[in-house]
Structure formats: C-alpha cells, structure tokens
Design a protein around this motif. Structure first.
Motif, mmCIF file in Angstrom:
data_model
loop_
_atom_site.group_PDB
_atom_site.id
_atom_site.type_symbol
_atom_site.label_atom_id
_atom_site.label_comp_id
_atom_site.label_asym_id
_atom_site.label_seq_id
_atom_site.Cartn_x
_atom_site.Cartn_y
_atom_site.Cartn_z
ATOM 1 N N GLN A 152 19.458 7.991 -10.537
ATOM 2 C CA GLN A 152 18.454 7.638 -11.536
ATOM 3 C C GLN A 152 18.292 6.130 -11.694
ATOM 4 O O GLN A 152 17.268 5.668 -12.208
ATOM 5 C CB GLN A 152 18.826 8.262 -12.887
ATOM 6 N N LEU A 153 19.289 5.343 -11.259
ATOM 7 C CA LEU A 153 19.203 3.891 -11.352
ATOM 8 C C LEU A 153 18.079 3.330 -10.491
ATOM 9 O O LEU A 153 17.682 2.172 -10.661
ATOM 10 C CB LEU A 153 20.542 3.254 -10.947
ATOM 11 N N VAL A 154 17.572 4.127 -9.550
ATOM 12 C CA VAL A 154 16.449 3.706 -8.711
ATOM 13 C C VAL A 154 15.266 4.655 -8.843
ATOM 14 O O VAL A 154 14.114 4.231 -8.901
ATOM 15 C CB VAL A 154 16.872 3.585 -7.234
ATOM 16 N N SER A 155 15.545 5.950 -8.920
ATOM 17 C CA SER A 155 14.458 6.949 -8.919
ATOM 18 C C SER A 155 13.519 6.794 -10.111
ATOM 19 O O SER A 155 12.325 7.115 -10.016
ATOM 20 C CB SER A 155 15.043 8.367 -8.902
ATOM 21 N N TYR A 156 14.017 6.272 -11.233
ATOM 22 C CA TYR A 156 13.173 6.116 -12.417
ATOM 23 C C TYR A 156 11.972 5.208 -12.150
ATOM 24 O O TYR A 156 10.936 5.313 -12.809
ATOM 25 C CB TYR A 156 13.992 5.542 -13.571
ATOM 26 N N ALA A 157 12.135 4.298 -11.173
ATOM 27 C CA ALA A 157 11.088 3.309 -10.895
ATOM 28 C C ALA A 157 9.861 3.928 -10.232
ATOM 29 O O ALA A 157 8.845 3.240 -10.060
ATOM 30 C CB ALA A 157 11.650 2.189 -10.021
ATOM 31 N N PHE A 158 9.925 5.202 -9.832
ATOM 32 C CA PHE A 158 8.787 5.855 -9.184
ATOM 33 C C PHE A 158 8.112 6.865 -10.110
ATOM 34 O O PHE A 158 7.237 7.622 -9.676
ATOM 35 C CB PHE A 158 9.237 6.524 -7.896
ATOM 36 N N LEU A 159 8.515 6.886 -11.371
ATOM 37 C CA LEU A 159 7.872 7.730 -12.377
ATOM 38 C C LEU A 159 7.199 6.839 -13.415
ATOM 39 O O LEU A 159 7.600 5.683 -13.594
ATOM 40 C CB LEU A 159 8.911 8.631 -13.051
ATOM 41 N N HIS A 160 6.179 7.391 -14.106
ATOM 42 C CA HIS A 160 5.474 6.608 -15.116
ATOM 43 C C HIS A 160 5.124 7.473 -16.308
ATOM 44 O O HIS A 160 4.992 8.700 -16.183
ATOM 45 C CB HIS A 160 4.218 5.954 -14.528
ATOM 46 N N VAL A 184 1.865 6.773 -6.829
ATOM 47 C CA VAL A 184 0.763 7.645 -7.262
ATOM 48 C C VAL A 184 1.106 9.111 -6.996
ATOM 49 O O VAL A 184 0.874 9.980 -7.856
ATOM 50 C CB VAL A 184 -0.545 7.244 -6.554
ATOM 51 N N ILE A 185 1.669 9.409 -5.827
ATOM 52 C CA ILE A 185 2.065 10.782 -5.509
ATOM 53 C C ILE A 185 3.104 11.283 -6.502
ATOM 54 O O ILE A 185 3.033 12.418 -6.994
ATOM 55 C CB ILE A 185 2.600 10.871 -4.057
ATOM 56 N N ARG A 230 0.831 -1.209 0.000
ATOM 57 C CA ARG A 230 0.000 0.000 0.000
ATOM 58 C C ARG A 230 0.868 1.263 0.000
ATOM 59 O O ARG A 230 0.586 2.232 -0.717
ATOM 60 C CB ARG A 230 -0.924 -0.005 1.220
ATOM 61 N N THR A 231 1.936 1.241 0.789
ATOM 62 C CA THR A 231 2.831 2.393 0.860
ATOM 63 C C THR A 231 3.525 2.636 -0.478
ATOM 64 O O THR A 231 3.637 3.780 -0.944
ATOM 65 C CB THR A 231 3.883 2.186 1.964
ATOM 66 N N LEU A 232 4.013 1.581 -1.115
ATOM 67 C CA LEU A 232 4.676 1.726 -2.405
ATOM 68 C C LEU A 232 3.714 2.256 -3.470
ATOM 69 O O LEU A 232 4.091 3.108 -4.285
ATOM 70 C CB LEU A 232 5.260 0.377 -2.848
ATOM 71 N N ILE A 233 2.493 1.762 -3.464
ATOM 72 C CA ILE A 233 1.496 2.259 -4.416
ATOM 73 C C ILE A 233 1.223 3.741 -4.163
ATOM 74 O O ILE A 233 1.154 4.545 -5.104
ATOM 75 C CB ILE A 233 0.200 1.431 -4.313
ATOM 76 N N GLN A 243 4.545 14.546 -11.272
ATOM 77 C CA GLN A 243 4.970 14.600 -12.670
ATOM 78 C C GLN A 243 4.000 15.426 -13.502
ATOM 79 O O GLN A 243 4.405 16.312 -14.261
ATOM 80 C CB GLN A 243 5.014 13.193 -13.261
ATOM 81 N N LEU A 244 2.713 15.093 -13.351
ATOM 82 C CA LEU A 244 1.697 15.795 -14.140
ATOM 83 C C LEU A 244 1.653 17.273 -13.800
ATOM 84 O O LEU A 244 1.552 18.131 -14.687
ATOM 85 C CB LEU A 244 0.326 15.147 -13.893
ATOM 86 N N LEU A 245 1.730 17.602 -12.487
ATOM 87 C CA LEU A 245 1.702 19.002 -12.074
ATOM 88 C C LEU A 245 2.905 19.765 -12.600
ATOM 89 O O LEU A 245 2.791 20.928 -12.999
ATOM 90 C CB LEU A 245 1.649 19.090 -10.541
ATOM 91 N N THR A 246 4.065 19.109 -12.602
ATOM 92 C CA THR A 246 5.281 19.748 -13.123
ATOM 93 C C THR A 246 5.133 20.061 -14.604
ATOM 94 O O THR A 246 5.506 21.150 -15.068
ATOM 95 C CB THR A 246 6.502 18.823 -12.907
ATOM 96 N N LYS A 247 4.587 19.134 -15.351
ATOM 97 C CA LYS A 247 4.391 19.363 -16.783
ATOM 98 C C LYS A 247 3.391 20.491 -17.039
ATOM 99 O O LYS A 247 3.568 21.307 -17.946
ATOM 100 C CB LYS A 247 3.908 18.077 -17.457
ATOM 101 N N LEU A 248 2.324 20.515 -16.224
ATOM 102 C CA LEU A 248 1.289 21.529 -16.434
ATOM 103 C C LEU A 248 1.763 22.925 -16.054
ATOM 104 O O LEU A 248 1.482 23.898 -16.752
ATOM 105 C CB LEU A 248 0.033 21.158 -15.632
ATOM 106 N N THR A 249 2.469 23.028 -14.934
ATOM 107 C CA THR A 249 2.866 24.346 -14.434
ATOM 108 C C THR A 249 4.119 24.887 -15.101
ATOM 109 O O THR A 249 4.213 26.090 -15.383
ATOM 110 C CB THR A 249 3.102 24.291 -12.911
ATOM 111 N N LEU A 250 5.078 24.018 -15.382
ATOM 112 C CA LEU A 250 6.352 24.466 -15.961
ATOM 113 C C LEU A 250 6.437 24.218 -17.455
ATOM 114 O O LEU A 250 7.402 24.645 -18.093
ATOM 115 C CB LEU A 250 7.519 23.766 -15.257
ATOM 116 N N GLN A 251 5.445 23.520 -17.988
ATOM 117 C CA GLN A 251 5.441 23.174 -19.416
ATOM 118 C C GLN A 251 6.735 22.471 -19.820
ATOM 119 O O GLN A 251 7.287 22.695 -20.903
ATOM 120 C CB GLN A 251 5.251 24.441 -20.266
ATOM 121 N N SER A 252 7.221 21.608 -18.898
ATOM 122 C CA SER A 252 8.475 20.902 -19.155
ATOM 123 C C SER A 252 8.486 19.595 -18.375
ATOM 124 O O SER A 252 8.046 19.551 -17.219
ATOM 125 C CB SER A 252 9.671 21.759 -18.724
ATOM 126 N N PRO A 253 8.994 18.504 -18.984
ATOM 127 C CA PRO A 253 9.084 17.221 -18.265
ATOM 128 C C PRO A 253 10.277 17.207 -17.306
ATOM 129 O O PRO A 253 11.176 16.371 -17.394
ATOM 130 C CB PRO A 253 9.251 16.206 -19.399
#
Length: 274
Positions: free
Chosen positions: A64-72, A28-29, A21-24, A34-44
C-alpha cells in the motif's frame, strides 16, 4: 505555443512523452476500475486493499506504500494530478530518461506513504489515503529546482516564476485545512523530491540532468572510499613506525612508553606482516 527569453519560458504545456502517457493511462484505468468496483460490489474494495491505510501497513500490507498512488478520490482529484503530471513531468522525463523518471516517481510516492504512516505512528489520524499527489509534489519541487526562473501562467492568467510558484504550493500544503487533505503524503513527496535532486545534482550544484542511479555503482564508490581510508591509515602508521624505530636506535627499547610499544606491535602485525 511558447515564448522564450533568457532565463525563463512562457508556455501552456509541453509535448507529452511516452513514460508520462503510460503513467496517465495506468492511473485512468485504475480509477475506472475503482468506480466499477464501487458500482458492482457496492463497496470501496479497491481503496480497502490498495489505498494507504497505516493500520494495515503496520500489519504487513506494505504494498500500500506505493499502490495508493494509483487510486484517486474523485474525478477532479485525478484530473488535477494528471494535468500536473503532464505539465511538470514531461520535460523532466525527457531530460532525465524514462528509467530515472520512474525511479523518481515511485520513490516520491513511497516517501509520501512513509510520511503518512509516520504521522499515524505519532498519533495523528490519517484514515485511508489515495492519490498520486505525493509524486506530483515531488515533481513540482524538481521542476522548481531545475528551472527556478521559468515563468509559468498560473490559472492561465498570472505570470509567476517557477520557484515562487513551488514555494506557494508548499505553503498551501502546510496550512491547508480539511480532513481529506493528505498533508503528510504531500509533504513526504516534496521532501523526497528535494532528497533525490540533491543526491543527483550535489548539494552545491546548480541545474543539471538527473543520471540513472545504480546500487552497484554506489557500492563500488563505497569500496573505493574504504580503500582510500585504509591506504591513509597505512601511510600514517608507516610514518609513526619510522619515528619510533628512530627513537629506539638512539635511546633503546626502554625509551618507548607502554602506549608506543603497543602501537608498534599492532602496526607490525596489521600492516607489515602481509
């Protein structure tokens, strides 16, 4: 709802355990950010800093060898991964314990990252990779190895044993088409799952639980093995020395070859002057 018979189980989903549950929740957060960053900064921006870019990893951005796993990459991407994490990870986490499960999850994600940068190193372009799929494929492998004869309902329609389902998924990884499919991350996660399962259960072992691994226990085992080897060498040396002394008592020192004299001298200094 579940129906149990010896050797397999028909089910639609397990109870969700706290660590899953915590990982999910974290995934999700991160996706919302990610979505908010794209919307507000117009940049990925999130993908650029925390997605897996082999070129940046080679320059030192190793997180990045681990952090990538928390983005989608999309809603369907995270939906599929989180459903898989719940369905295949919950029982494993309950059986192994939270610490061992997290070690497994992060190690398979890390090996997925290693697979990606290895492909880039050998000239296979990877772009920016995101997603928890490496860990999910590792969990699929662990699930299939732990309960190979459990029957799953694929697409809620087709009954299939877990071991065959995992085999088909692995073949899909190898032959999937499309530039946006992170083949080598998936493959790295699956290999990581096999490695950990074999390390924890033994190469000849059957179904068993996953214990908590520790560096201190590993080092202690290594020291004990070195001690055993040293004792075996001492015993062999003692036997050889006794044979040479017997030879000297019968035929004199001149009967020893140069090699035997050298061995006798080294053995006396190493094992019998302590």
């Amino acid at each position: 709802m579940a129906s149990r018979t010896p050797g397999y189980e028909l089910r639609f989903g397990p109870p969700m355990v706290p660590v899953v549950r915590t990982l999910i929740f974290i995934n999700v957060i991160c996706f919302i950010l990610q979505l908010l960053t794209k919307l507000t900064l117009q940049s990925p921006l999130a993908e650029l800093y925390f997605g897996l870019s082999p070129e940046l990893v080679f320059r030192g951005w190793v997180w990045q060898l681990v952090s990538y796993a928390f983005l989608h990459g999309s809603f369907l991407h995270i939906l599929f991964n989180m459903l898989s994490l719940w369905m295949f990870g919950s029982e494993l986490a309950e059986m192994w314990g939270e610490r061992a499960f997290l070690k497994f999850y992060f190690f398979t994600a890390f090996l997925g990252g290693i697979g990606t940068i290895t492909a880039q190193f050998f000239g296979i372009p990877q772009g920016i990779v995101v997603g928890a799929s490496a860990s999910i494929y590792g969990l699929l492998v662990a699930y299939g190895m732990t309960w190979p004869n459990r029957e799953l309902l694929v697409f809620l329609i087709f009954p299939m044993r877990a071991k065959y389902f995992v085999m088909i998924v692995m073949l899909m990884v190898l032959f999937a088409q499309g530039e946006r499919v992170a083949h080598f991350a998936h493959l790295g996660g699956a290999i990581g799952g096999v490695i950990l399962m074999k390390l924890y259960t033994g190469w000849r072992g059957t179904k068993s639980t996953l214990p908590s691994w520790s560096l201190s226990r590993y080092l202690q085992k290594r020291r004990f093995m070195r001690y055993q080897e040293e004792m075996a060498k001492r015993e062999n040396a003692k036997t050889k020395v006794d044979e040479l002394l017997e030879k000297i008592s019968k035929n004199g020192m001149e009967s020893l070859s140069r090699k035997e004299r050298k061995f006798l001298n080294e053995a006396s200094q190493k094992y019998f002057n302590e």
